[in-house]
Design a protein around this motif. Structure first.
Motif, PDB file in Angstrom:
ATOM      1  N   PHE A   5       0.856  -1.193   0.000  1.00 19.15           N
ATOM      2  CA  PHE A   5       0.000   0.000   0.000  1.00 19.15           C
ATOM      3  C   PHE A   5       0.887   1.235   0.000  1.00 19.15           C
ATOM      4  N   HIS A  20      -7.030   0.102   5.693  1.00 15.62           N
ATOM      5  CA  HIS A  20      -6.617  -1.168   6.292  1.00 15.62           C
ATOM      6  C   HIS A  20      -7.836  -1.936   6.795  1.00 15.62           C
ATOM      7  N   ILE A  32      -0.617  -6.830   5.035  1.00 13.73           N
ATOM      8  CA  ILE A  32      -0.486  -5.518   4.401  1.00 13.73           C
ATOM      9  C   ILE A  32       0.892  -4.945   4.716  1.00 13.73           C
ATOM     10  N   SER A 133      -9.405  -0.096  -2.221  1.00  9.09           N
ATOM     11  CA  SER A 133      -9.133  -1.068  -1.154  1.00  9.09           C
ATOM     12  C   SER A 133      -9.987  -2.323  -1.294  1.00  9.09           C
TER      13      SER A 133
END
Length: 268
Positions: A5, A20, A32, A133
């Motif tokens: 990310f 997240h 992540i 996302s």
């Protein structure tokens, strides 16, 4: 599955944490890795360069990148698959292109248009949360990229205009691409450019920035220079950078991304 990310969201607000959370609600097993959220706001080129520089060091997986000044406008939300099997998710503003083309090229591109793989309510200003996302999380769960939306011709995708350096007999014209947190200033130059101009380690040149001039020396490492000395060196990503041994070149010169730097050769 790993999701990396990168964004310009910073860490003082709740934007990163919210993304997240969205990812983990869909793909609780996903790991992540935050590359950075310190890209200056709306600096698409800087985000693209950092993504391209760092992706080879990341595990293969899904790579989410959001630097999106055109959010809510006509630009398309995208998912790409490279020839190496990496999956990239982000806006069609050039942000993904250097990394995609540098890691196997673009095998397929799809617009994020299937509402099944977005949040139920999509805001006009936070596609990082509502579109990108969720798409990254669903890809990490094994959803085929073709399910996310219609295909897009890779040749029709937006590409960035990365400035090219001009190497002459007496002068090099370069552009600042990136300034890191230490004040080191990356230029659109490579070691081959300096070698073409016969600027080898130990050679002194003169830098011209915003009508001011400063002497600098070509060096292999910071240890080759005295404290406070301005150097030209090849950084970890193989670009030529300006630095001050023990100081901040960006602070001394007052430079920012996009500024021109002239390197005058044959100094006395």
């Amino acid at each position: 599955m790993v999701i990396t990310f990168l964004s310009d969201f910073g860490l003082q607000d709740g934007f990163v944490g919210t993304c997240h959370g969205v990812i983990k609600r869909i793909a609780p097993e996903a790991e992540i890795i935050d590359i950075t959220h310190g890209i200056p706001p709306q600096h698409v080129l800087q985000g693209a360069l950092v993504l391209n520089n760092t992706l080879p060091y990341m595990p293969e997986g899904v790579h989410l990148a959001v630097v999106d000044p055109g959010v809510g406008g006509q630009r398309r939300p995208l998912a790409l698959r490279t020839g190496e099997g990496r999956l990239l998710v982000g806006p069609d503003n050039g942000l993904l292109m250097p990394a995609a083309e540098g890691n196997g090229g673009i095998a397929v591109a799809h617009e994020l248009a299937n509402p099944e793989y977005a949040l139920e309510s999509v805001s006009r200003t936070f596609h990082g949360r509502d579109l990108f996302s969720p798409a990254a999380a669903h890809l990490a769960c094994g959803v085929a990229i073709e399910e996310l939306g219609p295909p897009v011709d890779p040749q029709a995708l937006v590409r960035l205009d990365v400035p090219k350096a001009e190497v002459g007999q007496n002068r090099i014209r370069a552009t600042v691409l990136y300034v890191d947190r230490f004040g080191n200033t990356q230029l659109n130059l490579t070691r081959a450019d300096l070698e073409q101009a016969q600027v080898l380690p130990g050679v002194r040149v003169e830098l011209e920035l915003a009508l001011e001039r400063y002497y600098a020396v070509a060096a292999r490492t910071f240890a080759d220079a005295r404290p406070g000395e301005v150097i030209l060196y090849e950084d970890a990503y193989r670009n030529i950078s300006i630095a001050i041994n023990g100081g901040s070149a960006a602070e001394l010169f007052g430079v920012a991304a996009g500024q021109e730097v002239r390197i005058h050769l044959r100094t006395p």
